[in-house]
Design an enzyme around this catalytic site. Structure first.
Site, PDB file in Angstrom:
ATOM      1  N   ASP A  12       0.864  -1.174   0.000  1.00  0.00           N
ATOM      2  CA  ASP A  12       0.000   0.000   0.000  1.00  0.00           C
ATOM      3  C   ASP A  12       0.908   1.233   0.000  1.00  0.00           C
ATOM      4  O   ASP A  12       1.731   1.425   0.924  1.00  0.00           O
ATOM      5  CB  ASP A  12      -0.909   0.011   1.228  1.00  0.00           C
ATOM      6  CG  ASP A  12      -1.928   1.139   1.159  1.00  0.00           C
ATOM      7  OD1 ASP A  12      -3.092   0.846   0.883  1.00  0.00           O
ATOM      8  OD2 ASP A  12      -1.540   2.309   1.388  1.00  0.00           O
ATOM      9  N   LEU A  13       0.825   2.050  -1.058  1.00  0.00           N
ATOM     10  CA  LEU A  13       1.613   3.291  -1.125  1.00  0.00           C
ATOM     11  C   LEU A  13       1.183   4.206   0.012  1.00  0.00           C
ATOM     12  O   LEU A  13       0.018   4.560   0.138  1.00  0.00           O
ATOM     13  CB  LEU A  13       1.401   3.977  -2.488  1.00  0.00           C
ATOM     14  CG  LEU A  13       2.123   5.314  -2.670  1.00  0.00           C
ATOM     15  CD1 LEU A  13       3.640   5.124  -2.610  1.00  0.00           C
ATOM     16  CD2 LEU A  13       1.728   5.947  -3.993  1.00  0.00           C
TER      17      LEU A  13
ATOM     18  N   ASP B 175      -4.186   2.455  -4.675  1.00  0.00           N
ATOM     19  CA  ASP B 175      -2.799   2.521  -4.216  1.00  0.00           C
ATOM     20  C   ASP B 175      -2.307   1.184  -3.687  1.00  0.00           C
ATOM     21  O   ASP B 175      -1.268   1.126  -3.031  1.00  0.00           O
ATOM     22  CB  ASP B 175      -2.649   3.599  -3.128  1.00  0.00           C
ATOM     23  CG  ASP B 175      -3.608   3.366  -1.954  1.00  0.00           C
ATOM     24  OD1 ASP B 175      -4.437   2.435  -2.054  1.00  0.00           O
ATOM     25  OD2 ASP B 175      -3.514   4.105  -0.965  1.00  0.00           O
TER      26      ASP B 175
END
Length: 846
Positions: A717-718, A761
């Site tokens: 997960d960014l 994301d």
């Protein structure tokens, strides 16, 4: 007168002397006879003529023959010698007198005992001569040495077994005498990497150990101590560090055993066992124990260990879940104190089932927990058993699922209403994914109509049931999704291969994260058939007339001669059918008669046949039918021959056309492949999308289970995507960050890894044949690579990071949904920990 008496007196004295000698001789013979009779050995006297006399009674005990057997049957002794030893015996008997001299001679041989059995004899004899040197015969004794021979043989066998055990043992075995190695087996030479036994035994024992042992004591001093202990106690077992010939140090378990060769002579029997693997395993076990302790203490899931249903260990999360302050409040108490009373019976049944080793005992289930204050809650339970020191412990991992259960109940109620409307409706209904045409759901009416079970039906695509061209089907689905059209006429194929005409009413329905097509299908086949029935009847007669004239018709008799011939094909070819009556198969078919007869034979056996022949430059189709009599026999068969030359030529032409079509189909498949690549790729990052990930994950789970290989999944997960978008813009900020992250990780992925953009994301990496520990190290490498990225938005520079959750597949017990959910739970923990970190999902709930 006196002179005349003197000779008579002399004669009397002489006779008296002779009588005395004869009595003495009789007494001597009597004494010898008594000695031989009562001797424990088989003794006898052999005269110069080889006859036996004065045979002892022990003869019968040894040979089974009575003494008089040997006197009555001259040569009996020669006969009972076993064949293999006759040469030894004959040579002994025929010894030359000069060669035999006065020496006592002994030989050993076997005899066949009367009544059966073999006896070993030690035969000893010597020459007997009188005072004047005259040869009088031989005195001999035969001693039974069978027991001694058997003992000697058993000793040889025992020695061979010991030597085989010594040489073939996989453990190194050595003999130590006076502090030096005097013998060793091949395993010892192999263990220490020496060329051969001689080169090994020439090495001084001090050269086989490092200078010091693991406790710091000198090897030379400690070795003497160990040997002294073994000599005093009889045996001694200990761990030692040895040196191979290449200088490698390795651990060995040694057993020294004292062997007393005689009263003053002792040696040490030594067994070495390489325990390198065991030592590594022990070290690995210690490291695992440390990791487990860290997971146990810091896990957010509640974990407990119990013995026979009694708490023996709980982690902080367990205390928090059930409202206790200290571990001492639960240790020693029953696990039922933390379970709602209504669930006690079920829990105890599960505990009993696991203790009995039942495979049916559930390892994961849901139940009701009870806190210290008496309040209840729903919890998910995962259980596993392990044995330690002979006792079976139970490891339990718990999670509070009250919120999830509430949401599930609401969802179930909504789903039940929809499902009732969908499933119980008599109309055929399908829910279809317009992107790829996959059938997502099918109601009962649809399964019955198409002839598939529900599972098979939902594995099909629209192209599997719609016989229209794929491009046309895709265009019509797009029209339905856009709302341009809602009514269609198609031909659908059932599981039986039957084609049915249908009317389809289809429209788009929003299904949360995607749009699907809700389709209702009506079967209009009967209506269409009724419309064309009249047209078919009009052409029926013309069709029969067009097909029948190309046929020959014959009846074949049991002797394979033609009994009857007819048919318009005879006329068309200017042939008289009567000229074939009575002909044999050879006369009609020539070299093809054997093939035809095989088919005819099976038809006479009651089997209808159908086959083709190329004969007289014609392609002919044969159909043979048995003509049964009332008793069930087949006296004749009917043969209908159709001239199919025109059709065959057309088929050949059709094959040529099909080859061209195949080339065109290959081109179409290439286009389809390119189109599929576009469908399964994320347009921004170029990575595989979520749909492709789902396909790969199901396949990899199946393969991992079949091959029993590890499979791990990483969800990335960014971090702070919203902040990046707000500060640097969606394109120069968020999109650039997503692309940079995907490129950095993609460059570090293996060929067999599958890297996908999961949603927004979030990214997913499927790691084939990879354990969670290795997956964690891989994720650390990615984290380091991403942290080194410097991104520019205009003149502003910024960096990015990601959080990750890792999970592993459980053999035979994991589906893709649970797999992703476990990794997602680990990702949630990583975010809770402050982001830019990696969390591995803990042990599965049992």
């Amino acid at each position: 007168m006196l002179e005349e008496k003197k000779p008579k007196e002399k004669q009397g004295v002489l006779l008296e002397r002779i009588s005395e000698l004869e009595n003495s001789l009789k007494q001597s013979e009597l004494r010898y006879s008594v000695l031989t009779k009562f001797s424990h050995e088989w003794e006898y006297w052999r005269n110069p003529d080889c006859s036996l006399v004065h045979i002892s009674l022990a003869c019968e005990k040894v040979s089974g023959y009575a003494p008089n057997d040997f006197t009555k049957m001259p040569g009996l002794l020669d006969k009972i010698v076993v064949d293999e030893d006759k040469e030894v015996w004959s040579k002994h008997v025929k010894e030359d007198e000069d060669e035999f001299m006065q020496e006592e001679r002994s030989i050993e041989f076997r005899i066949k005992r009367k009544g059966g059995g073999i006896v070993w004899i030690r035969h000893t004899c010597h020459r007997i001569v009188d005072g004047e040197g005259i040869f009088m015969g031989y005195r001999a004794r035969n001693q039974d040495i069978t027991n001694r021979k058997e003992t000697e043989n058993a000793l040889r066998v025992s020695e061979k077994k010991f030597r085989d055990l010594f040489e073939k043992s996989e453990d190194a075995i050595l003999i130590v005498e006076n502090g030096k190695f005097v013998d060793c087996n091949h395993a010892a030479v192999k263990m220490l990497r020496y060329k051969d036994k001689d080169s090994f035994l020439n090495i001084h024992p001090s050269a086989l150990s490092p200078e010091k042992q693991e406790d710091g004591q000198l090897s030379s001093i400690k070795a003497d101590e160990m040997m002294d202990i073994a000599i005093k106690k009889g045996s001694h077992r200990f761990i030692w560090r040895h040196l191979r010939s290449n200088g490698e140090v390795f651990p060995v378990e040694i057993l020294l055993t004292r062997i007393n060769v005689d009263d003053e002579h002792q040696v040490l029997h030594t067994i070495w066992r390489d325990i390198t693997k065991r030592k590594k395993a022990e070290k690995y076990l210690e490291e695992n124990e440390a990791r487990f302790r860290a997971i146990f203490e810091n896990s957010r899931d509640a974990i407990s260990v119990s013995l026979k249903g009694i708490h023996v260990q709980v982690n902080p999360a367990y205390l928090e879940m059930f409202g206790y302050n200290h571990e001492a409040e639960l240790i020693g108490r029953s696990i039922l104190d933390c379970i709602a009373p209504s669930e006690h019976k079920k829990i105890m049944a599960n505990v009993q089932s696991r203790s009995e080793g039942s495979r049916d005992a559930p390892v994961g289930y849901e139940t009701r927990g009870q806190r210290k204050d008496g309040s209840g809650f729903d919890m998910d339970v995962r259980v596993s058993n392990y044995v330690l020191n002979g006792e079976q412990f139970t490891l339990v991992i718990l999670r509070d699922i009250s919120a999830r259960k509430k949401a599930e109940n609401s969802l179930r109620e909504s789903e039940a209403r929809y499902r009732q409307m969908f499933e119980t409706n008599h109309a055929v209904k399908l829910i279809i994914n317009p992107d790829d045409g996959r059938i997502l759901e099918a109601n009962k009416a649809a399964c019955e109509f198409y002839g598939y079970d529900a599972q098979t039906c939902t594995s099909l695509y629209v192209t599997d049931i719609n016989i229209s061209p794929n491009e046309e089907i895709q265009q019509e689905m797009e029209s339905a999704r856009n709302g341009k059209r809602g009514f269609f006429n198609f031909s659908h194929k059932l599981s039986s291969g039957e084609i049915r005409d249908v009317e389809v009413y289809s429209g788009p329905v929003d299904n949360g994260d995607r749009t699907v097509l809700y389709s209702i299908i009506h079967d209009v086949t009967e209506r269409k058939e009724a419309e064309i029935a009249l047209r078919k009847n009009e052409n029926l007669l013309s069709t029969i007339a067009a097909n029948y004239p190309n046929s020959f018709l014959s009846i074949i008799e049991t002797d394979f001669t033609v009994g009857f011939s007819s048919g318009q094909e005879f006329t068309r070819q200017n042939l008289d059918p009567k000229q074939f009556v009575g002909l044999t198969l050879n006369q009609v078919f020539g070299d093809k008669a054997v093939t035809v007869q095989k088919h005819y034979e099976k038809t006479f056996a009651g089997d209808e046949r159908s086959f083709e022949l190329f004969i007289n430059n014609q392609y002919q189709h044969y159909r043979t039918v048995p003509l049964f009599a009332e008793d069930g026999s087949v006296p004749q068969i009917l043969v209908v021959v159709e001239n199919i030359t025109v059709r065959k030529q057309a088929e050949i032409e059709l094959e040529n056309v099909n080859e061209q079509l195949a080339l065109q189909l290959a081109e179409i498949k290439e286009l389809e492949s390119a189109l599929r690549e576009q469908v399964i790729r994320d347009p921004l990052t170029g990575l595989y999308n979520r749909r492709y990930m789902a396909e790969v994950l199901e396949r990899e789970l199946t393969r991992a289970s079949r091959q029993e290989s590890p499979l791990s999944i990483v969800i990335l997960d960014l971090d702070n995507l919203k902040i990046i978008n707000d500060q640097y813009g969606h394109v120069a900020g968020g999109d650039q960050a997503l692309v940079a992250l995907s490129n950095a990780i993609q460059s570090l992925c293996r060929t067999e890894d599958t890297f996908c953009r999961y949603a927004g994301d979030e990214f997913v990496v499927i790691l084939y044949n990879t354990s969670p520990d290795i997956a964690y190290e891989r994720a650390r490498e990615w984290q380091k690579a991403v942290s080194n990225l410097k991104l520019m938005s205009g003149e502003k520079e910024f960096t990015i990071s990601f959080s990750a959750g890792i999970a592993k597949a459980t053999q035979g017990n994991m589906n893709s949904e649970d797999f992703i959910q476990n990794a997602d739970r680990a990702l949630y923990k990583a975010k809770e920990a402050g982001r830019n970190c990696i969390v591995v999902y803990s042990l599965p709930y049992m």
